[in-house]
Scaffold this motif. Structure first.
Motif, short mmCIF file in Angstrom:
data_model
loop_
_atom_site.label_atom_id
_atom_site.label_comp_id
_atom_site.label_asym_id
_atom_site.label_seq_id
_atom_site.Cartn_x
_atom_site.Cartn_y
_atom_site.Cartn_z
N GLN A 213 0.82 -1.20 0.00
CA GLN A 213 0.00 0.00 0.00
C GLN A 213 0.87 1.26 0.00
O GLN A 213 0.56 2.25 -0.68
CB GLN A 213 -0.94 0.00 1.22
CG GLN A 213 -2.06 1.04 1.13
CD GLN A 213 -2.92 0.87 -0.12
OE1 GLN A 213 -3.32 -0.24 -0.47
NE2 GLN A 213 -3.19 1.97 -0.82
N GLN A 214 1.96 1.23 0.75
CA GLN A 214 2.87 2.37 0.75
C GLN A 214 3.53 2.54 -0.62
O GLN A 214 3.73 3.66 -1.10
CB GLN A 214 3.95 2.17 1.82
CG GLN A 214 3.42 2.29 3.25
CD GLN A 214 4.46 1.84 4.28
OE1 GLN A 214 5.28 0.95 4.03
NE2 GLN A 214 4.44 2.46 5.45
N TYR A 215 3.85 1.41 -1.27
CA TYR A 215 4.48 1.45 -2.58
C TYR A 215 3.58 2.15 -3.60
O TYR A 215 4.01 3.05 -4.32
CB TYR A 215 4.81 0.04 -3.05
CG TYR A 215 5.47 -0.03 -4.41
CD1 TYR A 215 6.85 -0.05 -4.54
CD2 TYR A 215 4.70 -0.07 -5.58
CE1 TYR A 215 7.46 -0.10 -5.78
CE2 TYR A 215 5.29 -0.12 -6.82
CZ TYR A 215 6.67 -0.14 -6.93
OH TYR A 215 7.26 -0.18 -8.17
N VAL A 216 2.31 1.72 -3.66
CA VAL A 216 1.41 2.30 -4.67
C VAL A 216 1.08 3.76 -4.34
O VAL A 216 0.90 4.59 -5.24
CB VAL A 216 0.12 1.47 -4.85
CG1 VAL A 216 0.45 0.08 -5.37
CG2 VAL A 216 -0.69 1.38 -3.57
N GLN A 217 1.00 4.09 -3.06
CA GLN A 217 0.74 5.47 -2.66
C GLN A 217 1.89 6.36 -3.13
O GLN A 217 1.67 7.45 -3.67
CB GLN A 217 0.59 5.56 -1.14
CG GLN A 217 0.35 6.98 -0.62
CD GLN A 217 -0.97 7.56 -1.08
OE1 GLN A 217 -1.94 6.82 -1.28
NE2 GLN A 217 -1.01 8.87 -1.27
N GLU A 218 3.12 5.90 -2.92
CA GLU A 218 4.29 6.68 -3.34
C GLU A 218 4.34 6.79 -4.86
O GLU A 218 4.68 7.84 -5.41
CB GLU A 218 5.56 6.02 -2.81
CG GLU A 218 6.81 6.83 -3.08
CD GLU A 218 8.03 6.27 -2.36
OE1 GLU A 218 8.96 5.82 -3.05
OE2 GLU A 218 8.03 6.27 -1.11
N LYS A 219 3.98 5.71 -5.56
CA LYS A 219 3.98 5.72 -7.02
C LYS A 219 2.98 6.75 -7.55
O LYS A 219 3.27 7.50 -8.49
CB LYS A 219 3.60 4.33 -7.53
CG LYS A 219 3.73 4.15 -9.04
CD LYS A 219 5.15 3.88 -9.43
CE LYS A 219 5.29 3.61 -10.92
NZ LYS A 219 6.68 3.39 -11.32
N ALA A 220 1.81 6.80 -6.94
CA ALA A 220 0.77 7.73 -7.38
C ALA A 220 1.16 9.17 -7.08
O ALA A 220 1.02 10.06 -7.93
CB ALA A 220 -0.56 7.39 -6.72
N ALA A 221 1.67 9.42 -5.88
CA ALA A 221 2.02 10.77 -5.49
C ALA A 221 3.22 11.30 -6.27
O ALA A 221 3.25 12.47 -6.67
CB ALA A 221 2.30 10.82 -3.99
N ALA A 222 4.19 10.43 -6.52
CA ALA A 222 5.42 10.85 -7.20
C ALA A 222 5.17 11.24 -8.65
O ALA A 222 5.93 12.03 -9.22
CB ALA A 222 6.47 9.75 -7.13
N SER A 223 4.12 10.71 -9.25
CA SER A 223 3.86 10.99 -10.66
C SER A 223 3.44 12.44 -10.88
O SER A 223 3.58 12.98 -11.97
CB SER A 223 2.76 10.07 -11.19
OG SER A 223 1.50 10.46 -10.69
N GLY A 224 2.90 13.09 -9.84
CA GLY A 224 2.42 14.46 -9.97
C GLY A 224 1.18 14.57 -10.84
O GLY A 224 0.80 15.66 -11.27
#
Length: 279
Positions: A4-15
């Motif tokens: 869950q942390q991985y996908v959250q970071e992936k989504a947020a990092a994309s901008g």
């Protein structure tokens, strides 16, 4: 880092603008759409970041295998581990996830589209089916909402194409249909060399008018019963249509720069739809 942390970071990092639409969702739906979005980002990154087409094809084949294993209860990647728990709750089938891979894989072998129907097929795979899955996660209750989601996905993708003409040209890609380039007497090498002209502006205006029609058609297809549940998609429509208008106001200066909205403006547009129901 858990899945869950991985996908959250992936989504947020994309901008991405999608991130702002997720902020207002209930937790379970937000987790599901974040995992699905992260899956789409993973697939897209294979095509955009892997320079060797053979390696990219191999990676996409791995993702197809991973999907099969994940739906059989044997997920190994953080993204599929985060997504699979939501599959049953929101009725997410495997087929549209495979379509996303098929659409992205087209970029490895196809850099031109002869006409709009050919481009439509590509937009359907990389965006229409994404809209279909997203609509299920948002809380679709009416079958007609699927048609709205497909149409809106195509509008969003066409807006992306218009925003990214210059960046795509640097990768040797032109998504604007060949027969429409000919219609406006714009040569492919002019786009690849990123030469702005009145003819290019006329071509782009033709494309932006098509995108506006797609937004109008999509909104007309959304059943009243599902309008409240589909607010995240309407937030995306508001953000992307505002972006389209900014591109128009800038006289389609997209060959040497990327037109973008500020994070604050995206948040405002999302909040306005959430709180006031207005675009």
């Amino acid at each position: 880092m858990n899945p869950q942390q991985y996908v959250q970071e992936k989504a947020a990092a994309s901008g991405s603008s999608f991130y702002y639409a997720f902020l207002f969702m209930p937790e379970q739906r937000r987790q599901a759409i974040t995992a699905f979005y992260a899956f789409c980002r993973e697939i897209d990154d294979v095509v955009d970041e892997v320079t060797d087409p053979g390696v990219a094809h191999t990676k996409l084949a791995w993702w197809r295998s991973e999907l099969s294993k994940a739906f059989a209860g044997e997920a190994s990647h953080p993204v599929t581990k985060a997504l699979i728990p939501h599959v049953q709750a929101f009725g997410i089938p495997e087929a549209p996830l495979r379509s996303v891979i098929d659409g992205c894989e087209m970029d490895l072998s196809q850099t031109r589209y002869l006409d709009y129907p050919n481009l439509q097929r590509y937009c359907h795979l990389v965006a229409g089916v994404v809209g279909e899955v997203a609509a299920r996660i948002f809380g679709q209750t009416q079958s007609a909402t699927t048609d709205y989601a497909h149409k809106l996905g195509q509008a969003l993708q066409l807006t992306n194409i218009l925003r990214d003409v210059g960046e795509d040209a640097m990768r040797g890609r032109i998504y604007l249909p060949v027969n429409e380039l000919q219609q406006f007497d714009v040569k492919a090498n002019e786009i690849l060399e990123r030469k702005h002209s009145d003819r290019f502006v006329a071509l782009m205006r033709f494309q932006s008018e098509r995108a506006h029609r797609l937004y109008d058609e999509a909104l007309a297809l959304l059943p009243t019963e599902d309008r409240r549940a589909q607010k995240p998609g309407l937030m995306m429509a508001s953000i992307y249509r505002t972006l389209l208008r900014e591109i128009e106001r800038d006289n389609f200066q997209v060959l040497h720069q990327r037109v973008a909205l500020t994070p604050l403006r995206k948040f405002w547009l999302a909040w306005k739809m959430q709180a006031l129901g207005r675009m």
